[in-house]
Design a protein around this motif. Structure first.
Motif, short mmCIF file in Angstrom:
data_model
loop_
_atom_site.label_atom_id
_atom_site.label_comp_id
_atom_site.label_asym_id
_atom_site.label_seq_id
_atom_site.Cartn_x
_atom_site.Cartn_y
_atom_site.Cartn_z
N SER A 2 6.35 20.17 11.49
CA SER A 2 6.48 20.69 12.84
C SER A 2 5.50 19.96 13.76
CB SER A 2 6.20 22.20 12.87
OG SER A 2 6.51 22.73 14.15
N LYS B 144 8.60 30.74 18.73
CA LYS B 144 8.47 29.34 18.30
C LYS B 144 7.61 29.24 17.04
CE LYS B 144 9.61 25.90 19.97
NZ LYS B 144 10.77 25.04 19.56
N ASN C 158 -0.24 18.12 16.07
CA ASN C 158 -0.29 18.16 17.53
C ASN C 158 0.07 16.80 18.12
OD1 ASN C 158 -1.30 20.80 17.43
ND2 ASN C 158 -3.43 20.11 17.49
N GLY D 208 7.75 21.98 17.87
CA GLY D 208 7.02 23.17 18.25
C GLY D 208 6.34 23.00 19.60
N THR D 209 5.34 23.82 19.86
CA THR D 209 4.72 23.86 21.17
C THR D 209 3.26 24.31 21.07
OG1 THR D 209 4.71 25.10 23.28
CG2 THR D 209 5.72 26.19 21.40
N SER D 210 2.46 23.85 22.01
CA SER D 210 1.06 24.30 22.07
C SER D 210 0.96 25.78 22.40
CB SER D 210 0.29 23.48 23.11
OG SER D 210 0.76 23.75 24.42
N GLU E 281 8.90 27.72 13.49
CA GLU E 281 8.10 26.72 12.78
C GLU E 281 7.89 27.13 11.33
OE1 GLU E 281 4.49 24.68 14.62
OE2 GLU E 281 3.54 26.22 13.39
N ARG F 293 3.73 20.03 17.38
CA ARG F 293 3.42 20.90 18.51
C ARG F 293 3.12 20.04 19.74
NH1 ARG F 293 -0.55 25.28 15.39
NH2 ARG F 293 1.09 26.25 14.13
N GLU G 268 -4.96 21.83 14.02
CA GLU G 268 -3.78 22.53 13.52
C GLU G 268 -4.10 23.66 12.56
OE1 GLU G 268 -2.65 18.36 14.73
OE2 GLU G 268 -4.33 19.32 13.69
#
Length: 313
Positions: free
Chosen positions: A170, A150, A239, A123-125, A154, A172, A136
């Motif tokens: 997932s 995204k 994360n 995933g992504t921030s 997720e 991030r 999270e």
């Protein structure tokens, strides 16, 4: 262990594939060789993988019935493939099909694997929204088609975990930099512009944006540390990034320091959906994965400049 890595010739996917192979796993790469950026760079990454004995299948995950095209004895999946970033050249349909439909197809394939231990979604921030500084558990507020799709991808993975149909998590990622970064991304573009005496296009006001610029090697440390911790991370969002913040201006200055020259700046209009601040909250990653990124911004830039000069200067 046989591991499938999607987006394997991309920036982070190629580094992850290399690390997994060096750890003794058998890696199968998948990539659709999208024309989103230079095929030359993707072929260069593919060659590096081939030299380690990693085969890469050219396949578009948006195609149905992946079980007919991919191996059935895969035990782990690391899913990087996606329509990346925030780009004016990418349509909503691009993000929707590459990030949601492709992920759904890959999940359908995964559910048919008899020996699958874990599906790791990358995933992504950007899922958090304009400011990504939270743990999270924070409710996502994505501010771009990229972030929205995204998040959906997720949740498709985590849905199957909640239904006990497969183990999945997932990760991030935060502002990853280093060798093989895509050509339109900040540091590769800064290095190229600096070496070629061209002006760097800076989005208005972005010099003050704060980022958790994280070295790709530190990201891969966290990604591969999931292996062996399937029960602990199943169903989790985690994360991965550095807790150290730098402004975009500090990033520019780091490149200038390594190159030993000043880079001309050309200010252009703001980009909608661009994040104002990212600072990775990695308390959960420290607890579950013993994650501890160490590479400084300057060290990361030095590695990226060395890579660029070797292959493109």
């Amino acid at each position: 262990m046989k591991i499938l890595v999607t987006g394997a010739v991309g920036f982070i996917g190629s580094h992850t594939s290399e690390r997994l192979q060096k750890l003794g796993h058998q890696v199968i790469g998948v990539d659709n060789f999208s024309p989103y950026y230079s095929e030359e760079l993707k072929k260069l990454n593919e060659k590096a993988l081939n030299d380690l004995g990693i085969s890469v299948l050219q396949l578009d995950l948006r195609e149905a019935n992946l079980i007919e095209k991919l191996p059935t004895d895969v035990e782990y999946i690391f899913h990087y493939a996606a329509q990346p970033g925030i780009s004016s050249t990418s349509t909503f349909e691009d993000y929707f099909s590459n990030n949601i439909i492709a992920t759904k197809n890959l999940i359908d394939y995964a559910l048919q694997l008899p020996n699958l231990k874990m599906f790791v979604n990358i995933g992504t921030s950007s899922i958090y929204g304009l400011e990504a500084t939270y743990p999270e558990e924070r409710a996502p507020k994505p501010a771009s088609h990229y972030g929205v799709t995204k998040l959906a991808a997720e949740q498709l993975v985590l849905q199957k975990s909640r239904e006990k149909q497969m183990k999945g998590c997932s990760l991030r990622l935060y502002s990853v930099i280093g060798p093989r970064e895509r050509p339109e991304k900040m540091y590769t573009k800064l290095i190229a512009n600096g070496l070629n005496d061209e002006a760097f296009p800076l989005f208005e006001g972005s010099d003050k944006h704060l980022r958790s610029f994280t070295y790709v090697g530190d990201i891969v440390d966290g990604v591969v540390s999931v292996i062996g911790k399937e029960s602990q991370v199943d169903g989790e969002v985690i994360n991965l990034g550095t807790e150290v913040e730098h402004t975009t201006q500090e990033g520019i200055e780091a490149v200038e320091k390594v190159l030993g020259k000043q880079i001309e700046i050309n200010v252009i209009p703001k980009r909608p959906g661009d994040q104002l601040r990212t600072k990775a909250n990695i308390d959960k990653a420290r607890k579950l994965l013993d994650y501890n990124p160490q590479t400084t911004l300057l060290e990361a830039v030095e590695q990226q400049v060395a890579w660029y000069k070797k292959y493109f200067s």
